[in-house]
Write an enzyme that holds these catalytic residues in place. Structure first.
Site, PDB file in Angstrom:
ATOM      1  N   HIS A 187      12.659  55.163  61.803  1.00  0.00           N
ATOM      2  CA  HIS A 187      11.951  56.441  61.671  1.00  0.00           C
ATOM      3  C   HIS A 187      12.001  57.248  62.972  1.00  0.00           C
ATOM      4  CE1 HIS A 187       9.146  59.319  60.010  1.00  0.00           C
ATOM      5  NE2 HIS A 187       8.922  58.564  58.945  1.00  0.00           N
ATOM      6  N   GLU A 239      16.325  59.149  57.651  1.00  0.00           N
ATOM      7  CA  GLU A 239      15.860  57.811  57.269  1.00  0.00           C
ATOM      8  C   GLU A 239      16.720  57.279  56.115  1.00  0.00           C
ATOM      9  OE1 GLU A 239      11.427  58.058  56.711  1.00  0.00           O
ATOM     10  OE2 GLU A 239      11.856  60.132  57.349  1.00  0.00           O
ATOM     11  N   HIS A 287       5.322  53.681  53.511  1.00  0.00           N
ATOM     12  CA  HIS A 287       5.879  52.853  54.589  1.00  0.00           C
ATOM     13  C   HIS A 287       5.203  51.485  54.705  1.00  0.00           C
ATOM     14  CE1 HIS A 287       8.394  56.123  55.635  1.00  0.00           C
ATOM     15  NE2 HIS A 287       7.552  56.796  56.376  1.00  0.00           N
TER      16      HIS A 287
END
Length: 352
Positions: A180, A317, A106
């Site tokens: 998220h 996601e 991420h």
């Protein structure tokens, strides 16, 4: 339709951050903070009209600063994992932080959801809209190029939350954003999600190695626990005797979505809670979606005194495939200088 603004709290340096609440004519509300452009709550009705917040999160900005689970977060410049925390672009090797074993996850650790975004509000034809904007300088998080980023949230009359992602940069770079949020259609504090049903419109997924990096294979879901082509309870196969399930501690994989046409907005997934009657549909124009069943939450204090446990929620996601920057066989996550990255994901809430 309406938009309200209120003080959320102060950051350690004294800066105020705010909550913005969008409300539609059905009384459905979606709340966000300019700290990270984060999705904080989503109140939707059950079959009897009772409202519940179906998004997990926190009560204070201080807790969001320690948001290691990425509740409600805008994730970029690259969502998900990059193998060995590095990639090569135009013959130049770029090294990122190793924050997930030897890999990068991420784009951390300097995460976008720890930054205050600029905010504009708008009443559009589709509904009430928030525009969050951020400037990301060259070499930010290790990525090349000065980037201008905008993420817009629109709450529509049919109880859909539309997310539009846009980015331009002055050099070739990576653009692969997601949201998220962790969902529980019974309510954010309602316990495990094992009885809730999920359908994923995908015939294949991307199996991973022990570090959750895709091997490059597209594997058919048929005959595997990853087969959600027909809606089934999340708990049905989450403890299956399967190597991919064991390595992921449950579902934490990318599905290769069916699309009616490349780049066209299509239905990707459906979640159903038969007890409350709530349903959520996910639409995207992206090729992939990570389905994650909160396998690593562990008695984490959340909103209104709730504690979030393992498998108390799930994430959808939407994304380019993990490690696409190192897998030329995957759809490209490159953004060329002067071009615009633009993608849309919709979470539509309804009843079964």
């Amino acid at each position: 339709m309406a938009i309200t603004k209120q003080v959320f709290g102060k950051l350690p340096e004294g800066r105020e951050v705010f909550l913005y609440t969008l409300t539609n004519e059905n009384g459905v509300t979606a709340t966000f903070t300019d700290l990270g452009g984060t999705w904080v709550s989503m109140l939707v009705p059950d079959r009897e009209g009772k409202m519940a917040d179906v998004v997990q999160g926190f009560d204070t900005p201080q807790e969001y600063l320690g948001n290691h689970a990425h509740f409600g977060a805008i994730v970029g410049r690259n969502a998900n994992r990059i193998g060995n925390a590095q990639f090569v672009l135009n013959g130049i090797s770029y090294k990122l932080a190793e924050n997930d074993g030897k890999n990068n996850l991420h784009s951390g650790p300097n995460l976008y959801h720890d930054r205050v975004w600029e905010t504009e509000t708008e009443e559009s034809e589709l509904g009430s809209c928030l525009h969050f904007s951020l400037f990301s300088p060259d070499k930010d998080q290790g990525f090349p190029g000065n980037a201008d980023i905008q993420v817009s949230y629109t709450l529509t009359a049919d109880n859909a939350l539309m997310i539009d992602y846009r980015m331009t940069a002055d050099a070739d770079t990576v653009a692969n954003f997601t949201n998220h949020s962790y969902f529980n259609l019974k309510g954010h504090d309602a316990g495990d999600i094992l009885s809730q049903k999920v359908q994923i419109l995908a015939d294949a997924f991307t199996p991973t190695d022990a570090g959750s990096i895709p091997t490059g294979e597209l594997r058919a879901v048929a005959g595997t626990p990853m087969d959600f082509r027909t809606a089934k309870a999340i708990g049905e196969d989450i403890e299956a005797d399967d190597e991919q399930i064991r390595m992921g501690n449950g579902f934490d994989h990318n599905w290769a979505l069916r699309q009616s046409k490349d780049g066209e907005l299509s239905l990707a997934a459906v979640a159903i809670d038969e007890e409350s009657g709530r349903k959520m549909e996910v639409y995207t124009d992206l090729p992939g979606m990570q389905f994650y069943t909160a396998n690593f939450l562990n008695h984490l204090k959340g909103k209104q005194g709730a504690y979030y446990e393992k498998r108390s929620s799930y994430c959808f996601e939407t994304q380019y495939f993990p490690d696409a920057v190192n897998k030329p066989e995957f759809a490209s996550a490159w953004l060329r200088a002067g071009e615009e990255y633009h993608t849309t994901t919709i979470y539509r809430f309804g009843l079964v």
